[in-house]
Design an enzyme around this catalytic site. Structure first.
Site, mmCIF file in Angstrom:
data_model
loop_
_atom_site.group_PDB
_atom_site.id
_atom_site.type_symbol
_atom_site.label_atom_id
_atom_site.label_comp_id
_atom_site.label_asym_id
_atom_site.label_seq_id
_atom_site.Cartn_x
_atom_site.Cartn_y
_atom_site.Cartn_z
ATOM 1 N N HIS A 66 43.253 30.970 42.501
ATOM 2 C CA HIS A 66 43.085 32.258 43.143
ATOM 3 C C HIS A 66 42.373 32.359 44.506
ATOM 4 O O HIS A 66 42.916 33.387 45.439
ATOM 5 C CB HIS A 66 42.473 32.993 41.793
ATOM 6 C CG HIS A 66 42.393 34.544 42.286
ATOM 7 N ND1 HIS A 66 43.494 35.379 42.598
ATOM 8 C CD2 HIS A 66 41.292 35.393 42.417
ATOM 9 C CE1 HIS A 66 43.018 36.447 42.848
ATOM 10 N NE2 HIS A 66 41.628 36.845 42.900
ATOM 11 N N GLU A 69 44.963 31.721 47.140
ATOM 12 C CA GLU A 69 45.844 32.898 47.203
ATOM 13 C C GLU A 69 45.382 33.705 48.229
ATOM 14 O O GLU A 69 45.753 34.380 48.986
ATOM 15 C CB GLU A 69 46.067 33.572 45.902
ATOM 16 C CG GLU A 69 46.946 34.871 46.074
ATOM 17 C CD GLU A 69 46.736 35.753 44.713
ATOM 18 O OE1 GLU A 69 46.616 36.989 45.151
ATOM 19 O OE2 GLU A 69 46.480 35.393 43.482
ATOM 20 N N HIS A 70 44.076 34.065 48.227
ATOM 21 C CA HIS A 70 43.439 35.102 49.166
ATOM 22 C C HIS A 70 43.517 34.496 50.330
ATOM 23 O O HIS A 70 43.837 35.145 51.333
ATOM 24 C CB HIS A 70 41.955 35.211 48.596
ATOM 25 C CG HIS A 70 41.656 36.139 47.674
ATOM 26 N ND1 HIS A 70 40.812 37.398 47.732
ATOM 27 C CD2 HIS A 70 42.143 36.328 46.330
ATOM 28 C CE1 HIS A 70 40.886 38.246 46.858
ATOM 29 N NE2 HIS A 70 41.445 37.681 45.823
ATOM 30 N N GLU A 146 35.470 40.655 42.880
ATOM 31 C CA GLU A 146 36.591 40.797 41.820
ATOM 32 C C GLU A 146 36.174 40.499 40.558
ATOM 33 O O GLU A 146 36.511 41.225 39.464
ATOM 34 C CB GLU A 146 37.694 40.175 42.416
ATOM 35 C CG GLU A 146 39.092 40.637 41.583
ATOM 36 C CD GLU A 146 40.344 39.794 42.370
ATOM 37 O OE1 GLU A 146 40.985 39.821 41.695
ATOM 38 O OE2 GLU A 146 40.115 39.018 43.495
#
Length: 455
Positions: A66, A69-70, A146
């Site tokens: 993840h 992905e950022h 997040e």
């Protein structure tokens, strides 16, 4: 409520979209390209799916997929940070990405003539990501925040995370997609560079294009932009198969919360792992019997009828890469307890095991499934999603076109059979959220935030 007539009409309509011609080709560097024509509107969606996600990670590196992905939006030498999104927006398009347990995917939706822009940008970041330390430090902090907002400040989501960690002891599905906080705190740029170099390669990806396109032109365009990218030497991940569970597992999560929450999960095979495919489809129908709309059993008997729950649902992931769960979850109604809700859910399970689902109820579920698939075909994005997901978890994308027929073939006896085989205490994990006094902070709605995929 949809009738059997609706089901028949939907079934007649389905072939127009579902069985549109699909073309595929594998480039010399191993990139699989799948193109589906849909000329109803002058739009196209392009998606790149990588065979890597949270289930490929190990403790110490959870959340790295993840975070990467950022970082995919933080630029290459050719296109600095922010340029990707700016160019897509200037061309009237939309774009995003998501990380799941079994995949990471990136997509753009544009007017059909703008497809070369998508290809040029996406191919550039497949192998040429800058991965600058200053951007990494910033994005890790963004992901940690997040996590706080999506999980740690949401009691049901935190309960779900603890539930998954208890349900699985070896399977990588025990780890959250967003990662454990301690792993995020100790993640390094070297870790990320190694992860990117290992998994982000054309021979570990599938390019899916759906829309108003000519397949031969798409393949030529893919060869131009993606063809020069070098492949990688891939190592098949070692199996991390969950051992047989030997008895019921239970846990209580105590957190400041407004209401209690209950989740029950039974270990169950998925389409890829079932010893007979019909079992996976029967489990899908079973979940629909319980939670297939306002007239399904949980809403009818527990929410409106018995008023045991203020909300209740069932979930099953047919297309996972490894054995997963069929789960039941809910929030007790005011004045009712978690124990009463669990008893009511267990009664629903016992009923499925002892009684055949009626022909009318089975027809209703099948009608809803068929109609839903017809409506999904209106979206080029969803059509691409179906293809990409199936291919990435190791299934043939053509199975998407078999789905309605497979569901229609499920019998009441098969639903009862899978209920008896898989919905047993030996396969069960139960997690209950026990609310503590609130700390003055506002809390989100009880069922929000309980998810695996992260956008």
């Amino acid at each position: 409520m949809r009738t059997a007539t609706t089901w028949l009409v939907a079934a007649l309509l389905l072939p127009c979209a579902a069985f549109a011609q699909v073309h595929e080709r594998t480039l010399d560097n191993g990139l699989k390209v799948i193109v589906k024509e849909d000329h109803r509107a002058p739009v196209v969606v392009s998606q790149v799916w990588y065979k890597v996600g949270a289930s490929y990670e190990h403790v110490g590196l959870t959340g790295i997929s993840h975070v990467l992905e950022h970082m995919m939006f933080q630029g290459t030498k050719k296109h600095p940070a922010g340029e990707f999104s700016r160019i897509i927006a200037e061309n009237g398009g939309s774009e995003n990405a998501f990380t799941g347990r079994d995949f990471t995917a990136y997509y753009q939706q544009l007017e059909a003539s703008r497809l070369p822009i998508s290809f040029e940008l996406e191919a550039d970041r497949m192998r040429n990501l800058a991965l600058l330390p200053k951007n990494f430090a910033k994005e890790v902090q963004v992901v940690m925040e997040e996590r706080r907002l999506r999980t740690e400040d949401r009691p049901p989501a935190l309960t779900y995370e603890q539930f998954m960690a208890a349900a699985f002891t070896v399977s990588p599905y025990q780890n959250p997609v967003i990662g454990w906080m301690t792993d995020l705190e100790h993640l390094s740029i070297e870790d990320l560079r190694a992860w990117y170099a290992t998994w982000y390669a054309p021979n570990n990806a599938t390019l899916v294009v759906v829309g108003d396109v000519n397949p031969d032109q798409v393949f030529a365009l893919a060869d131009k932009h993606y063809g020069p990218l070098r492949p990688n030497v891939l190592t098949t991940p070692k199996p991390r198969e969950e051992p047989v569970q030997r008895g019921e597992r239970r846990l209580t999560v105590k957190l400041p919360a407004e209401v209690p929450f209950l989740i029950m999960g039974y270990k169950a095979p998925v389409l890829k792992t079932a010893d007979a495919p019909w079992k996976a489809y029967a489990l899908e129908v079973l979940a629909g019997v319980l939670d297939g709309g306002a007239s399904a059993r949980l809403a009818r008997d527990l929410v409106r009828g018995g008023q045991v729950a203020s909300s209740a649902g069932a979930d099953y992931d047919l297309y996972a890469r490894q054995d997963s769960l069929l789960s039941l979850q809910g929030v007790p109604a005011r004045g009712r307890s978690v124990a009463q809700l669990e008893k009511a859910l267990r009664e629903q399970v016992a009923r499925l095991q002892s009684e055949l689902v009626s022909p009318g109820e089975l027809a209703r579920i099948k009608a809803q499934v068929t109609a839903g698939k017809v409506y999904e075909k209106d979206s080029v994005h969803y059509q691409a999603m179906q293809i990409g997901m199936l291919e990435t978890v190791g299934l043939d994308y053509r199975l998407a076109d078999e789905y309605v027929d497979r569901i229609a073939a499920v019998t009441a006896e098969q639903v009862q059979a899978v209920a008896r085989e898989f919905l047993t205490d030996e396969r069960l994990t139960v997690a209950a959220l026990e609310p503590l006094p609130l700390d003055g902070k506002p809390r989100p709605a009880p069922m929000e935030g309980v998810t695996d995929a992260i956008h």
